[in-house]
Design a protein around this motif. Sequence first.
Motif, PDB file in Angstrom:
ATOM      1  N   MET A   1      -6.718  11.261  -5.449  1.00 34.70           N
ATOM      2  CA  MET A   1      -7.543  10.312  -4.742  1.00 34.70           C
ATOM      3  C   MET A   1      -6.741   9.042  -4.445  1.00 34.70           C
ATOM      4  O   MET A   1      -6.878   8.479  -3.379  1.00 34.70           O
ATOM      5  CB  MET A   1      -8.779   9.993  -5.579  1.00 34.70           C
ATOM      6  CG  MET A   1      -9.713   9.044  -4.855  1.00 34.70           C
ATOM      7  SD  MET A   1     -11.358   8.922  -5.527  1.00 34.70           S
ATOM      8  CE  MET A   1     -11.112   7.977  -6.983  1.00 34.70           C
ATOM      9  N   LYS A   2      -5.897   8.632  -5.382  1.00 33.86           N
ATOM     10  CA  LYS A   2      -5.110   7.421  -5.190  1.00 33.86           C
ATOM     11  C   LYS A   2      -4.148   7.565  -4.006  1.00 33.86           C
ATOM     12  O   LYS A   2      -3.982   6.636  -3.220  1.00 33.86           O
ATOM     13  CB  LYS A   2      -4.342   7.094  -6.468  1.00 33.86           C
ATOM     14  CG  LYS A   2      -3.639   5.778  -6.432  1.00 33.86           C
ATOM     15  CD  LYS A   2      -2.996   5.471  -7.766  1.00 33.86           C
ATOM     16  CE  LYS A   2      -2.303   4.128  -7.706  1.00 33.86           C
ATOM     17  NZ  LYS A   2      -1.706   3.758  -8.976  1.00 33.86           N
ATOM     18  N   ALA A   3      -3.534   8.744  -3.879  1.00 32.63           N
ATOM     19  CA  ALA A   3      -2.608   8.974  -2.764  1.00 32.63           C
ATOM     20  C   ALA A   3      -3.341   8.922  -1.431  1.00 32.63           C
ATOM     21  O   ALA A   3      -2.836   8.339  -0.467  1.00 32.63           O
ATOM     22  CB  ALA A   3      -1.908  10.312  -2.934  1.00 32.63           C
ATOM     23  N   ALA A   4      -4.531   9.511  -1.370  1.00 31.71           N
ATOM     24  CA  ALA A   4      -5.317   9.483  -0.132  1.00 31.71           C
ATOM     25  C   ALA A   4      -5.679   8.048   0.220  1.00 31.71           C
ATOM     26  O   ALA A   4      -5.628   7.648   1.388  1.00 31.71           O
ATOM     27  CB  ALA A   4      -6.573  10.335  -0.278  1.00 31.71           C
ATOM     28  N   HIS A   5      -6.028   7.257  -0.776  1.00 29.87           N
ATOM     29  CA  HIS A   5      -6.391   5.863  -0.546  1.00 29.87           C
ATOM     30  C   HIS A   5      -5.192   5.061  -0.023  1.00 29.87           C
ATOM     31  O   HIS A   5      -5.317   4.297   0.938  1.00 29.87           O
ATOM     32  CB  HIS A   5      -6.932   5.235  -1.835  1.00 29.87           C
ATOM     33  CG  HIS A   5      -7.340   3.813  -1.666  1.00 29.87           C
ATOM     34  ND1 HIS A   5      -8.524   3.462  -1.056  1.00 29.87           N
ATOM     35  CD2 HIS A   5      -6.724   2.662  -2.014  1.00 29.87           C
ATOM     36  CE1 HIS A   5      -8.612   2.142  -1.042  1.00 29.87           C
ATOM     37  NE2 HIS A   5      -7.536   1.636  -1.609  1.00 29.87           N
ATOM     38  N   SER A   6      -4.038   5.267  -0.637  1.00 25.85           N
ATOM     39  CA  SER A   6      -2.824   4.559  -0.214  1.00 25.85           C
ATOM     40  C   SER A   6      -2.422   4.940   1.202  1.00 25.85           C
ATOM     41  O   SER A   6      -2.088   4.079   2.022  1.00 25.85           O
ATOM     42  CB  SER A   6      -1.670   4.868  -1.166  1.00 25.85           C
ATOM     43  OG  SER A   6      -1.944   4.361  -2.442  1.00 25.85           O
ATOM     44  N   LEU A   7      -2.459   6.239   1.490  1.00 22.17           N
ATOM     45  CA  LEU A   7      -2.087   6.701   2.832  1.00 22.17           C
ATOM     46  C   LEU A   7      -3.086   6.215   3.863  1.00 22.17           C
ATOM     47  O   LEU A   7      -2.708   5.868   4.985  1.00 22.17           O
ATOM     48  CB  LEU A   7      -1.970   8.226   2.870  1.00 22.17           C
ATOM     49  CG  LEU A   7      -1.497   8.833   4.182  1.00 22.17           C
ATOM     50  CD1 LEU A   7      -0.166   8.236   4.637  1.00 22.17           C
ATOM     51  CD2 LEU A   7      -1.385  10.346   4.045  1.00 22.17           C
ATOM     52  N   LYS A   8      -4.363   6.137   3.499  1.00 28.05           N
ATOM     53  CA  LYS A   8      -5.396   5.627   4.409  1.00 28.05           C
ATOM     54  C   LYS A   8      -5.054   4.194   4.830  1.00 28.05           C
ATOM     55  O   LYS A   8      -5.114   3.860   6.017  1.00 28.05           O
ATOM     56  CB  LYS A   8      -6.766   5.670   3.744  1.00 28.05           C
ATOM     57  CG  LYS A   8      -7.892   5.137   4.612  1.00 28.05           C
ATOM     58  CD  LYS A   8      -9.243   5.251   3.938  1.00 28.05           C
ATOM     59  CE  LYS A   8      -9.380   4.227   2.845  1.00 28.05           C
ATOM     60  NZ  LYS A   8     -10.726   4.171   2.269  1.00 28.05           N
ATOM     61  N   GLY A   9      -4.673   3.363   3.867  1.00 29.33           N
ATOM     62  CA  GLY A   9      -4.308   1.977   4.181  1.00 29.33           C
ATOM     63  C   GLY A   9      -3.079   1.882   5.059  1.00 29.33           C
ATOM     64  O   GLY A   9      -3.055   1.122   6.037  1.00 29.33           O
ATOM     65  N   SER A  10      -2.070   2.661   4.743  1.00 30.63           N
ATOM     66  CA  SER A  10      -0.837   2.641   5.539  1.00 30.63           C
ATOM     67  C   SER A  10      -1.093   3.139   6.954  1.00 30.63           C
ATOM     68  O   SER A  10      -0.593   2.562   7.923  1.00 30.63           O
ATOM     69  CB  SER A  10       0.237   3.502   4.871  1.00 30.63           C
ATOM     70  OG  SER A  10       0.583   2.970   3.622  1.00 30.63           O
ATOM     71  N   ALA A  11      -1.856   4.205   7.065  1.00 30.94           N
ATOM     72  CA  ALA A  11      -2.173   4.752   8.393  1.00 30.94           C
ATOM     73  C   ALA A  11      -2.949   3.728   9.214  1.00 30.94           C
ATOM     74  O   ALA A  11      -2.689   3.546  10.407  1.00 30.94           O
ATOM     75  CB  ALA A  11      -2.974   6.045   8.255  1.00 30.94           C
ATOM     76  N   GLY A  12      -3.890   3.052   8.578  1.00 30.58           N
ATOM     77  CA  GLY A  12      -4.657   2.028   9.278  1.00 30.58           C
ATOM     78  C   GLY A  12      -3.775   0.894   9.763  1.00 30.58           C
ATOM     79  O   GLY A  12      -3.931   0.404  10.888  1.00 30.58           O
ATOM     80  N   THR A  13      -2.823   0.493   8.938  1.00 30.64           N
ATOM     81  CA  THR A  13      -1.896  -0.570   9.313  1.00 30.64           C
ATOM     82  C   THR A  13      -1.064  -0.173  10.529  1.00 30.64           C
ATOM     83  O   THR A  13      -0.783  -0.999  11.392  1.00 30.64           O
ATOM     84  CB  THR A  13      -0.961  -0.904   8.130  1.00 30.64           C
ATOM     85  OG1 THR A  13      -1.763  -1.374   7.037  1.00 30.64           O
ATOM     86  CG2 THR A  13       0.064  -1.950   8.489  1.00 30.64           C
ATOM     87  N   LEU A  14      -0.706   1.102  10.606  1.00 29.17           N
ATOM     88  CA  LEU A  14       0.112   1.591  11.723  1.00 29.17           C
ATOM     89  C   LEU A  14      -0.712   1.920  12.964  1.00 29.17           C
ATOM     90  O   LEU A  14      -0.161   2.262  14.001  1.00 29.17           O
ATOM     91  CB  LEU A  14       0.886   2.841  11.283  1.00 29.17           C
ATOM     92  CG  LEU A  14       1.965   2.594  10.254  1.00 29.17           C
ATOM     93  CD1 LEU A  14       2.499   3.918   9.720  1.00 29.17           C
ATOM     94  CD2 LEU A  14       3.099   1.768  10.843  1.00 29.17           C
ATOM     95  N   GLY A  15      -2.028   1.872  12.834  1.00 25.89           N
ATOM     96  CA  GLY A  15      -2.882   2.196  13.973  1.00 25.89           C
ATOM     97  C   GLY A  15      -3.158   3.681  14.116  1.00 25.89           C
ATOM     98  O   GLY A  15      -3.650   4.117  15.156  1.00 25.89           O
TER      99      GLY A  15
END
Length: 70
Positions: A1-15
Amino acid sequence: MKAAHSLKGSAGTLGARDLAAMCGGLEECARAGRTAEAAPRLADLHKEFDRVRKALDAERRRGTPGRKTA
């Protein structure tokens, strides 16, 4: 779950909105204990991640006008 959360934030930052949304869905599955749903979602997430990675790589290769790229 932590990895999904981290990737969600990074993906959002990149658009990468679709990737961020997919990570959010996977995160919800994990939080709710719906592990049977996670496998097909993870497969779709891998495909979207690869699509985003290729797009970012193409953008990196293209570079910024007036700026030297490595």
